[in-house]
Scaffold this active site. Sequence first.
Site, PDB file in Angstrom:
ATOM      1  N   LYS A  11     -39.833  86.812  33.020  1.00 39.16           N
ATOM      2  CA  LYS A  11     -39.225  87.928  32.210  1.00 39.16           C
ATOM      3  C   LYS A  11     -40.539  89.014  32.201  1.00 39.16           C
ATOM      4  CE  LYS A  11     -39.386  90.019  28.632  1.00 39.16           C
ATOM      5  NZ  LYS A  11     -39.681  91.250  28.317  1.00 39.16           N
TER       6      LYS A  11
ATOM      7  N   GLY B 187     -50.429  88.043  27.192  1.00 33.23           N
ATOM      8  CA  GLY B 187     -50.020  89.414  26.320  1.00 33.23           C
ATOM      9  C   GLY B 187     -50.921  89.413  25.008  1.00 33.23           C
ATOM     10  N   SER B 188     -50.280  89.805  23.902  1.00 31.52           N
ATOM     11  CA  SER B 188     -51.217  89.978  22.868  1.00 31.52           C
ATOM     12  C   SER B 188     -51.337  88.725  21.856  1.00 31.52           C
ATOM     13  CB  SER B 188     -50.536  91.000  21.911  1.00 31.52           C
ATOM     14  OG  SER B 188     -49.330  90.422  21.210  1.00 31.52           O
TER      15      SER B 188
ATOM     16  N   GLY C 274     -48.465  85.497  21.537  1.00 33.00           N
ATOM     17  CA  GLY C 274     -48.707  84.678  22.015  1.00 33.00           C
ATOM     18  C   GLY C 274     -48.720  83.277  21.044  1.00 33.00           C
TER      19      GLY C 274
ATOM     20  N   GLU D 133     -52.922  83.847  28.257  1.00 34.35           N
ATOM     21  CA  GLU D 133     -54.025  84.714  28.518  1.00 34.35           C
ATOM     22  C   GLU D 133     -53.732  85.628  27.622  1.00 34.35           C
ATOM     23  OE1 GLU D 133     -55.922  87.181  29.235  1.00 34.35           O
ATOM     24  OE2 GLU D 133     -54.805  87.951  30.836  1.00 34.35           O
TER      25      GLU D 133
ATOM     26  N   CYS E 181     -57.038  93.820  29.731  1.00 37.96           N
ATOM     27  CA  CYS E 181     -57.485  92.858  28.620  1.00 37.96           C
ATOM     28  C   CYS E 181     -59.031  92.620  28.916  1.00 37.96           C
ATOM     29  CB  CYS E 181     -56.993  91.470  28.732  1.00 37.96           C
ATOM     30  SG  CYS E 181     -56.676  90.768  30.522  1.00 37.96           S
TER      31      CYS E 181
ATOM     32  N   GLU F  21     -58.603  94.846  19.525  1.00 33.66           N
ATOM     33  CA  GLU F  21     -58.401  95.318  20.813  1.00 33.66           C
ATOM     34  C   GLU F  21     -57.557  96.450  20.723  1.00 33.66           C
ATOM     35  OE1 GLU F  21     -57.267  93.302  24.980  1.00 33.66           O
ATOM     36  OE2 GLU F  21     -55.814  93.008  23.394  1.00 33.66           O
TER      37      GLU F  21
END
Length: 495
Positions: free
Chosen positions: A183, A236-237, A241, A258, A292, A392
Site C-alpha cells: 500500500k 512512516g511516522s 507505526g 522504519e 527521515c 521531527e
Amino acid sequence: MTITSPSPTLSESILVDGLQLIGGEWVPSVTGRTIEVINPANREVIARIPRSDAADVEAAIDAAERAFPAWRDLNATARAALLFRWAQLIEEHTAEIDQLESQEVGRPHWGPPPMAGQLRFIAGQADKVQGVSLPTYSPETLGFTLREPYGVVGGIIPWNAPGPMFVTEVGAAIAAGNTIVMKPAEDAPLTPLALAKLALEAGIPAGVINVVTGYGHEAGAAIPASPRIRRMGFTGSPFTGSLIMAACAKNLTPLHLELGGKSPQVVFPDADLDQAIPAMATGITLNTGQICAAGSRVVVLRSIHDEVVERLATQMQKITYGPWHQPVNMGPLINEKQHSRVLGYIEAGRKEGADLVTGGGAPQGGDYGNGFFVQPTLFDNVSPDMTIAQEEIFGPVLSVIAVDDEQEAVRVANGTDYGLVASVWTRDVGIAVRMSRALQAGQVGVNNALGAGVIGGPFGGYKNSGFGRTMGADSVLEWTQVKTVSMRPAGAPRI
C-alpha cells in the site's frame, strides 16, 4: 546536486491512472471510488487512484495466496533473474520514472534514481539464502536449518521517496520467495504503480506483487489487521507505526518499523567547514527536508558557533526553490497538511525564543502559485528542550544548538526520542571513533550529512526510530523464517 530542467509533461507509457494491481490485473476499487493525486507545486490533479478498503485488500491477499506456492518453489536463481530483468526495465525507463516521482512528490531532479541499483543488489542475494549444518550427538543424525519464506507479506510506504522504498521492500520480500500486498501513500502512489507495471513486463508472475491504493485508515489498516499476512514492513511516522504494531500484535505478526528521525550533526572546531556547511544545508533542504535521515539539528562547539551560523545562513540563502521541472535545488512540501504543519513548527520556534536567522515564510505569487512552498529556514540559539529541537518537523528547518565540550555534545545529540542517523564533522580520528560509539543512531556518518556513501549498509533506527534493518546484505534474510531439521535413518537406535 545536479540541477536539470526536464520536460514538465509526463510520459503515459508508465503512468497508471485510476487502477491498481491485483493478481496481475489492473482493476478499480470494489466501490469504484477514487482519490485525486495532486501536484504539490500547483495543486493541479495529476491522476486518480482507486480508494480501496478492506475488500480490495482481501482480494489482493487472495491473489497473493494463489501465487505463493509456485513462486516459493521457483528456484532462487530463476527468481533472481526476474529481479535482474525488472532492474533492467527500470533502467531503460529511468528518465520517465524520475520525472513521475518528481512531479507527484514535488522534488526536482536530484541525481540518477537508485532503484535499478537497489534491485540488482537485492537480486544478487536471492540465491545466497543458506541454512547451516548443526552438530549432532550421534553420527547417524543429520541436523541442519532451512530458511523459508513467510508466505503472503505486507508493506506500507510513505510518500517522500516512493520509488526507492517500493523496490527496497518489494524486492527483498519477493527475492526470499514471499508474495506481497503493498500500500503506497495516497499522496504519491504513481511511481510504485509504474514500477509494478514494469515488474509484470519483466515476467514476475501475476499475484506475486499486488499494489492496493487508498487511505491509510481504510486500505492501509486492513493489511496488518489480516491474520493471513504473515510479516509486515512499515515506513512512516512513530504514531502510525505504533498503530501498525498494535494491529500486528493481535495476530502475532512479525514486523519491521522504519520510523522518524531528529538527526544531529555534531560539528567540532577542527571540522572542514568548506565541506561541512554545503553538506549540512543540502542535507536539510534535499526533498524539502522530507527525509527521515535529514540532519535537522546542528550541535556545534561554542568556539566556532558564530562562524558556523553565519556560513550556514549564507549557504541556505543560496538554495533555490520552485516547481519540479525548473533547475532549482528544492521543491514544495507534499500537501497542505504538511505545509501548515511545517509553518506551525516555525512559529513555535519563534514563540519559544529561538532566533530566526533566515527564511521562515511561505513565498507567494509567480511560479509559487498555489503550491506548498516554504523557505529554507535556519534557527539559532535553540535550546535542546525546544519543540523544534525535539520533534521531527519533516521540512527544511535547521536548528543550531551550541555546546561547550564533547560530553555535552553527546548528551544533546542523544537527547531526543529518535535514533536514526547522526553525523560527526571532525578531522580528529579519536573524536570520530568515540563519537561513532557514543551516538545512539542506526547510522553514523563521519564527515557526511546523511550517513550515506556505502553500498549495502543496513538501514534502520534506535529508540523511536524503529527496529529491523533494510538495504543491507541480510535484507533478504529478514523476510525468511528458520526451520531446524533433524534427520535420522528409520530404525536407528534411540539416543
